[in-house]
Design a protein around this motif. Structure first.
Motif, mmCIF file in Angstrom:
data_model
loop_
_atom_site.group_PDB
_atom_site.id
_atom_site.type_symbol
_atom_site.label_atom_id
_atom_site.label_comp_id
_atom_site.label_asym_id
_atom_site.label_seq_id
_atom_site.Cartn_x
_atom_site.Cartn_y
_atom_site.Cartn_z
ATOM 1 N N GLY A 50 0.845 -1.197 0.000
ATOM 2 C CA GLY A 50 0.000 0.000 0.000
ATOM 3 C C GLY A 50 0.872 1.234 0.000
ATOM 4 N N GLY A 55 5.500 0.450 2.128
ATOM 5 C CA GLY A 55 4.812 0.273 0.847
ATOM 6 C C GLY A 55 5.758 0.394 -0.336
ATOM 7 N N HIS A 70 -3.695 3.223 -0.277
ATOM 8 C CA HIS A 70 -3.418 3.167 1.155
ATOM 9 C C HIS A 70 -4.446 2.295 1.895
ATOM 10 N N GLY A 71 -3.985 1.251 2.501
ATOM 11 C CA GLY A 71 -4.855 0.425 3.335
ATOM 12 C C GLY A 71 -5.495 -0.752 2.641
ATOM 13 N N MET A 93 2.750 -4.343 4.651
ATOM 14 C CA MET A 93 2.081 -3.106 5.061
ATOM 15 C C MET A 93 2.783 -2.478 6.251
ATOM 16 N N ASP A 97 -1.157 1.452 6.942
ATOM 17 C CA ASP A 97 -1.861 0.617 5.962
ATOM 18 C C ASP A 97 -2.725 -0.457 6.608
ATOM 19 N N SER A 98 -2.110 -1.207 7.500
ATOM 20 C CA SER A 98 -2.729 -2.445 7.963
ATOM 21 C C SER A 98 -3.882 -2.223 8.899
#
Lengths: 272, 180, 376
Positions: A50, A55, A70-71, A93, A97-98
């Motif tokens: 991401g 990323g 993102h995410g 991530m 992100d996670s």
């Protein structure tokens, strides 16, 4: 050996962009060592990422790569893995992100049990964009968007994912490199959703605002505070404040999504 | 235009009015080779609230499914009846005389004992006797806009041969309610 | 034609069947009225066809999952309505810049926000065009009958595969839920994406051929595939050089706009001698056609221009149809969206709008009355 560590890397893209003292390079190294150790063909590996410092990891990998929004790395990975179960699929991530923007995908990936290996580099803030607040920033910490210290408590990633039903949950650090590599290997081999949190560090932002320590001191801090579950359970309460567990926290045999879906296909085709 | 028919089934959610419209239109479209459209208007819940289903049947391709001066309107609730009251005179309105007594009267307003007829049928066929099929019958009793053979076929296709018999009997009971 | 291929069903059902016929074998979605029948049918039919249905946690994830599956070589689609379509805009952009073919069906309902979930509208015409941020072109097809739902869904997949781009199939609650006879055609033209053929080590995922479209490898192929949402060079790596950025953005735009004629579908009814031309799409086009017939019976020379491809808007075709018309009327189930595009194209004409945004479709008499009013 057929595949060397170099076969998984885009050496033409090195050196990487990460700061001195950042643990992301160590984590990517552990990942490629794990892949080489398992002799997985790089063209059967898909890495999804991401947005954020971690990323960028796909830039250095000579596998198939999906660099998305993102995410959403886990949601992209889910679509990939369910239609191509023969591939080894990763979601790399950061904590932003996670779990901060992508938390909904994370808990549902854990529940759905698609055979993806998620590796989360947790550096407690948004490094790429200048050190802003994350859901894993410890309460009271200063970031560029919590200049007086944050009033929000941090999320415990491993507990969250375990509660959501993940069948493999582990935590490592960028100090305990040999263990981290072994954890990633086990995560890849585990059939079902595997979650690996890598406690890492961001000296450039989070460290500068909060540590009051040198990099060496911070590495030692990781060494001292990251303990096995057995040791953690025996710690006196005052020590538990800063200490955290590393190693495999959950590992259970479950059928992954694709295995179960095969039966659904059978049922539908017998009835249809 | 003599072979064009426009029918509204109206009442509340859960009465199977969408299905009534679908079945009637499908019978015409698939089993009589005509053109037919069916559209719906319903609320957000699966049960309760005003619901209706509109059917248009024609020998020619249908430009627009919108009904202009419907021929027959079945109104199974007072709320539905009140919505279509102004159509009286242009359309034949069939209502459930067991459920309510409208102030409006006229040749084109026909009360039928839907509730008591359904109760009687339910004693024999249980919950397989449905008010929506009775409603189709009530329309066909006034004018056989779709043949009974086509109705049997559409029942067989959608509910199976055994249930088609029951549905034909319910349909017949509906036809008898309005046939003069 | 064998009889089992003739069905009496909803627009939503015909969309789903069209997708399967085009070769779609993956669906990821989040149920939402009035599109849920598509999810329900996909969950029943895809496993029968050896495909996969996935109910995701939200529309962000749904859009992401279909992109992931398509990048792995499996034709993929999703269906939604306004609120979900808004959430899909984020990753719709990924499909555009990452050049991942897929089909997104939006069954329009009355908004804004939750609005009237079961009632129709045409208020996503601009969201379909401009909903995702950044410069881009997009293809949007809009059927008006159940048969067109089938045919245009097949076409949506073909265009997506041909252009390496997402395609939006826009419908509305009336079209999605209406039932009509339709044929699940046995023989349809199916286009598959162009695959790379050269040496593995020379493959660049975003190096276009002369037609402006790069051959597409799938994850798991011997060709190393990179898909990225960042502005990139031909190799798929982030590239911030302004010359490169301009080339990339313009190529993505031109690969669609330069083929506008190839992907344009229109229907015309009595336009040749029309004094007043009605421009309408979706369910409203059917209301407008009935209105034109009634107006002609009353001696008023009305005609209908009905675009099935609404983006890129069939500009040339509209100009031709409107050549002799004095006045233009654009009826739509919103407070004015398509009318602005028509005004832009037909600057020299008198363009009127007829706008209805109350959860009800436009009625024949409303269009007839408006034509009479503006014809004066």
């Amino acid at each position: 050996m057929a595949f060397q560590v170099e076969d998984y890397l885009r050496e033409d893209k090195l050196p990487h962009i990460w700061c001195a003292g950042c643990g992301h390079g160590i984590t990517v190294r552990a990942l490629v060592e794990a892949l080489a150790g398992l002799q997985i063909d790089p063209t059967s590996v898909v890495v999804t990422t991401g947005i954020g410092c971690f990323g960028k990891a796909d830039d250095y990998l000579n596998t198939h790569c999906f660099h998305g929004t993102h995410g959403r790395a886990l949601a992209f990975a889910t679509g990939i893995k369910v239609v191509k179960p023969e591939l080894t699929v990763f979601a790399l991530m950061g904590d932003g992100d996670s779990v901060t923007i992508g938390g909904n995908h994370l808990i549902h990936a854990a529940r759905r049990n698609v055979d993806i290996t998620a590796i989360v580099a947790n550096n407690q803030n948004y490094g790429m964009t200048g050190g802003q607040l994350s859901a894993t920033t410890p309460e009271g910490s200063r970031t560029t968007t919590s200049v007086y210290g944050t009033a929000e408590p941090e999320m415990d990633l491993c507990s969250l994912v375990a509660a959501a039903g993940a069948s493999f949950v582990a935590r490592g650090t960028v100090y305990h490199v040999t263990q981290l590599q072994k954890i990633i290997q086990d995560a890849i081999q585990h059939k079902g959703f595997s979650f690996v949190e890598v406690v890492t560090m961001c000296p450039t932002y989070f460290g500068r605002y909060n540590w009051n320590q040198t990099l060496i001191e911070r590495m030692n801090w990781l060494k001292e505070n990251a303990v096995s579950k057995a040791r953690y359970d025996k710690l006196p309460p005052e020590k538990k404040e800063s200490a955290f567990m590393i190693g495999k926290l959950v590992e259970k045999d479950t059928e992954d999504f694709n295995t179960k879906y095969q039966r659904i296909l059978q049922k539908a085709q017998n009835q249809g | 235009m003599s072979n064009d028919y426009q029918v509204i089934f109206s009442g509340e959610g859960g009465q199977g009015l969408v299905l009534a419209g679908t079945i009637l239109a499908e019978a015409a479209a698939i089993f009589e080779g005509k053109y037919a459209t069916q559209t719906v208007d319903y609320g957000i819940a699966s049960r309760g609230g005003f619901a209706m289903s509109e059917v248009k049947i024609s020998d020619e391709e249908i430009d627009c499914p919108e009904l202009i001066e419907p021929d027959y309107i079945v109104a199974l609730t007072e709320d539905a009846f009140n919505r279509f009251e102004k159509e009286a005179g242009k359309s034949v309105i069939i209502f459930d005389s067991d459920a309510f007594s409208p102030a409006l009267e006229g040749d084109n307003i026909k009360g039928c004992p839907f509730t008591t007829t359904l109760r009687r049928l339910a004693e024999e066929y249980g919950n397989k006797a449905r008010i929506n099929v009775l409603a189709i019958g009530a329309v066909l009793g006034l004018k056989e806009i779709v043949s009974l053979q086509a109705m049997r076929k559409v029942f067989e296709k959608n509910f199976g041969a055994k249930n088609a018999d029951i549905n034909m009997k319910v349909l017949q009971a509906g036809i008898e309610m309005t046939r003069s | 034609m064998s009889s089992e291929l003739i069905k009496f069903g909803q627009g939503n059902e015909a969309c789903a069947e069209g997708a399967f016929k085009a070769g779609a074998r993956f669906y990821a979605g989040y149920p939402i009225t009035p599109s849920s029948e598509i999810a329900e049918i996909a969950s029943r039919r895809l496993p029968q066809l050896g495909g996969i249905y996935l109910q995701m946690e939200d529309e962000l994830g749904s859009m992401a999952a279909i992109i992931g599956a398509s990048a792995s070589g499996v034709k993929s689609f999703t269906a939604t309505s306004g609120p979900g379509f808004s959430l899909m805009q984020e990753n719709l952009g990924v499909a555009i810049i990452g050049e991942v073919p897929c089909v997104v069906i939006d069954v329009q309902r009355s908004g804004p926000s939750t609005g009237l979930a079961t009632k129709p509208a045409q208020a996503d015409i601009m969201q379909a065009r401009w909903g995702t941020h950044g410069d881009h072109a997009i293809v949007v097809l809009y059927p008006s009958t159940v048969q067109e739902c089938f045919d245009l869904t097949v076409e949506a997949f073909n265009i997506a595969e041909m252009l390496r781009s997402p395609v939006i199939l826009l419908t509305d609650e009336v079209v999605g839920h209406m039932r009509e006879k339709f044929i699940i055609r046995d023989q349809v033209k199916v286009i598959d994406r162009k695959k790379p053929t050269g040496p593995v080590e020379k493959y660049l995922p975003y190096q276009p051929d002369e037609d402006g479209i790069p051959p597409m490898a799938a994850f798991g192929d011997k060709y190393r595939m990179r898909i990225t949402s960042s502005t990139h060079g031909p190799d798929g790596f982030t590239n911030s050089n302004p010359v490169n950025a301009r080339q990339m953005i313009e190529r993505l735009y031109k690969k669609i706009m330069d083929r506008a004629d190839e992907i344009t579908y229109i229907k015309e009814y009595m336009v040749d001698d029309a004094d007043i031309l009605i421009v309408a799409c979706g369910y409203t086009a059917r209301v407008a056609k009935a209105a034109v017939k009634q107006l002609r019976n009353e001696g008023i020379k009305a005609g209908l221009f009905h675009p099935l491809t609404i983006w890129p808007f069939p500009e040339k075709q509209l100009k031709k149809a409107a050549l002799d018309a004095e006045k233009i009327l654009v009826p739509e189930m919103n407070l004015g969206q398509l009318v602005y595009e028509v005004e832009r194209i037909l600057k020299e004409k008198e363009v009127f709008g007829l706008h209805k945004s109350n959860g009800q479709p436009l009625f024949v008499r409303e269009i007839v009355d408006k034509v009479k009013e503006v014809a004066k």
